[in-house]
Design an enzyme around this catalytic site. Sequence first.
Site, PDB file in Angstrom:
ATOM      1  N   SER A   1       0.838  -1.212   0.000  1.00  0.00           N
ATOM      2  CA  SER A   1       0.000   0.000   0.000  1.00  0.00           C
ATOM      3  C   SER A   1       0.866   1.251   0.000  1.00  0.00           C
ATOM      4  CB  SER A   1      -0.866  -0.021   1.257  1.00  0.00           C
ATOM      5  OG  SER A   1      -1.449   1.240   1.484  1.00  0.00           O
TER       6      SER A   1
ATOM      7  N   TYR B   1      -2.088  -1.051  10.939  1.00  0.00           N
ATOM      8  CA  TYR B   1      -2.309  -1.623   9.603  1.00  0.00           C
ATOM      9  C   TYR B   1      -1.156  -1.237   8.674  1.00  0.00           C
ATOM     10  CZ  TYR B   1      -3.785  -1.446   4.768  1.00  0.00           C
ATOM     11  OH  TYR B   1      -3.800  -1.563   3.400  1.00  0.00           O
TER      12      TYR B   1
ATOM     13  N   LYS C   1       2.047  -3.505   6.682  1.00  0.00           N
ATOM     14  CA  LYS C   1       2.458  -3.494   5.268  1.00  0.00           C
ATOM     15  C   LYS C   1       3.972  -3.261   5.172  1.00  0.00           C
ATOM     16  CE  LYS C   1      -1.457  -4.429   3.374  1.00  0.00           C
ATOM     17  NZ  LYS C   1      -1.685  -5.761   2.822  1.00  0.00           N
TER      18      LYS C   1
HETATM   19  N1  UFG Z   1     -13.451  10.442   3.059  1.00  0.00           N
HETATM   20  C1  UFG Z   1     -14.505  11.309   3.333  1.00  0.00           C
HETATM   21  N2  UFG Z   1     -15.666  10.773   3.800  1.00  0.00           N
HETATM   22  C2  UFG Z   1     -15.845   9.437   3.999  1.00  0.00           C
HETATM   23  C3  UFG Z   1     -14.773   8.566   3.701  1.00  0.00           C
HETATM   24  C4  UFG Z   1     -13.585   9.110   3.244  1.00  0.00           C
HETATM   25  O1  UFG Z   1     -14.383  12.534   3.181  1.00  0.00           O
HETATM   26  O2  UFG Z   1     -16.925   9.029   4.434  1.00  0.00           O
HETATM   27  C5  UFG Z   1     -12.205  11.023   2.566  1.00  0.00           C
HETATM   28  C6  UFG Z   1     -11.028  10.737   3.469  1.00  0.00           C
HETATM   29  O3  UFG Z   1     -10.938  11.692   4.502  1.00  0.00           O
HETATM   30  C7  UFG Z   1      -9.867  10.788   2.493  1.00  0.00           C
HETATM   31  C8  UFG Z   1     -10.484  10.281   1.179  1.00  0.00           C
HETATM   32  O4  UFG Z   1     -11.881  10.410   1.325  1.00  0.00           O
HETATM   33  O5  UFG Z   1      -9.473  12.105   2.309  1.00  0.00           O
HETATM   34  C9  UFG Z   1     -10.146   8.829   0.904  1.00  0.00           C
HETATM   35  O6  UFG Z   1     -10.463   8.083   2.055  1.00  0.00           O
HETATM   36  P1  UFG Z   1     -10.539   6.498   2.070  1.00  0.00           P
HETATM   37  O7  UFG Z   1     -10.923   6.070   3.448  1.00  0.00           O
HETATM   38  O8  UFG Z   1     -11.356   5.997   0.944  1.00  0.00           O
HETATM   39  O9  UFG Z   1      -9.056   6.073   1.738  1.00  0.00           O
HETATM   40  P2  UFG Z   1      -7.698   6.433   2.526  1.00  0.00           P
HETATM   41  O10 UFG Z   1      -6.898   7.236   1.558  1.00  0.00           O
HETATM   42  O11 UFG Z   1      -7.904   6.986   3.854  1.00  0.00           O
HETATM   43  O12 UFG Z   1      -7.149   4.974   2.781  1.00  0.00           O
HETATM   44  C10 UFG Z   1      -6.522   4.311   1.793  1.00  0.00           C
HETATM   45  C11 UFG Z   1      -6.714   2.795   1.967  1.00  0.00           C
HETATM   46  C12 UFG Z   1      -5.962   2.312   3.155  1.00  0.00           C
HETATM   47  C13 UFG Z   1      -4.559   2.832   3.184  1.00  0.00           C
HETATM   48  C14 UFG Z   1      -4.558   4.327   3.070  1.00  0.00           C
HETATM   49  C15 UFG Z   1      -3.186   4.926   3.042  1.00  0.00           C
HETATM   50  O13 UFG Z   1      -8.079   2.484   2.093  1.00  0.00           O
HETATM   51  O14 UFG Z   1      -5.947   0.908   3.091  1.00  0.00           O
HETATM   52  O15 UFG Z   1      -5.189   4.682   1.871  1.00  0.00           O
HETATM   53  O16 UFG Z   1      -3.236   6.297   3.078  1.00  0.00           O
HETATM   54  F1  UFG Z   1      -3.933   2.520   4.335  1.00  0.00           F
END
Ligand code: UFG
Length: 346
Positions: free
Chosen positions: A128, A153, A157
Amino acid sequence: MSKQKIIVTGGAGYIGSHTVVELIEAGYEPIIVDNYSNADRGIIVQIEKITGKTVQHYELDCNDLAAFRKVFEAEKNVLGSIHFAAAKAVGESVANPLKYYHNNLQSLVNLLQLQLEFGLEYLVFSSSCTVYGQPEKLPVTENSPIQKANSPYGNTKQICEEIIEDTVTSKAKLKAASLRYFNPIGAHPSAMIGELPFGVPNNLVPFITQTAAGLRESLTIFGHDYDTVDGTCVRDYIHVVDLAKAHVRALDWLQSQEQNSLHEAFNLGMGKGYTVLEIVQTFEKVNDLKLNYRLGDRRPGDVVKIYGNVDKASHILKWQTKLGIEEALKDAWRWEERLKGIELVK
Ligand code: UFG
C-alpha cells in the site's frame, strides 16, 4: 500445455476477485484461498459467470499452517502466489493492533514458509502507499523515504515488505514484487463483482454509492480547510480492473527475470491527485444524480495529499492505466445498483 496454477489468497475479496478474473483471461489457473472473513462466498459464482470457467477454491485461514499446507499438498505444480489475504481497516487496527500483527504477519510468514518448502518461486504481494505516510515531496516514487507508519495496519504493510526483503536477502529462491496500491475504486464493467464492505464503509467511494442508493443518509466530507485546491484531501485513485491487470503483468515480469532471488516494489495509481470534492462532483456528473453530502470535521490520521509517480511500473511491467475516475465512478455506481439483484451468501 496445462495452465499455470497460481494460489490467490484473499481471492474472493475486492481486489482479489478482479485479479482472479484477469488471471483467467490471461490463461492462468487461479486457486482461491479465502476464509470469507471479509468477502462473500457468492463472489466465486460471479467470477465463474464472468469467465465461464470453474474456479478451484479452498475455505481456510492462511494463519492455520496445517490447513494451508494441505492446499500445497493437494495442488501439484503451482507456479507462485498472489497474497491479498489481510485485514485492512485503518481504524480497527488502531483499536485492535494485535489482530493486525497476528493476522497480517503470520499469514505471510506461513505463505513464505510453504512456498520455500514446496518450491514456488514467485510472489506478488499486496502492499500500500500507506508505507510512505505523508510524503514531503510529491509525487512519491518507490525511492521516497518510508515514513513511520501512522497505523498498525500501515506498519504491517511495512513489516511484510521487510519480511519479503529479508527472505530474498537470505538467497532463498524467491522472486517477489510488492505492489504499492494507491486508492482502488470502481468495479468490474460487467457489474458482477465489486467492492462489498460489510457494515458501514470506511472508504470514500462505497460510502458515496451507498448514500446515492439511499442506504446512508448523507456523506460527510472529512475536512474542507486543508491546504489543497478546494480544501479537501487529495488522493491518487485507480480503477480496480487496471490494478488487477498489474498483478498479471507483475507475475509475467517475475518469470522473465533470471536471477534466483529478487524483490522489487512498484507504485500503482493513476499518477494524478484528485480531491474528495472532485470525486463527489465527478460521481454526480457521470451518473447524472445529486448526492446528499456535507462538509464536516477532519478525520484524525488522514494524510492530506498523496499521489504517486508510476513510471517504474510503466517501464518495467509495461503496464499503464487505461481507465479514469469517470469510468471508475460509473462502474462503482452500476455495481451498487446491481447489488440489489445479486444473491449473496453472507
Ligand atoms: N473520506 C470522506 N468521507 C468518507 C470517507 C472518506 O471525506 O466518508 C475522505 C477521506 O478523509 C480521504 C479520502 O476520502 O481524504 C479517501 O479516504 P478512504 O478512506 O477511501 O481512503 P484512505 O486514503 O484513507 O485509505 C486508503 C486505503 C488504506 C490505506 C490508506 C493509506 O483504504 O488501506 O489509503 O493512506 F492505508
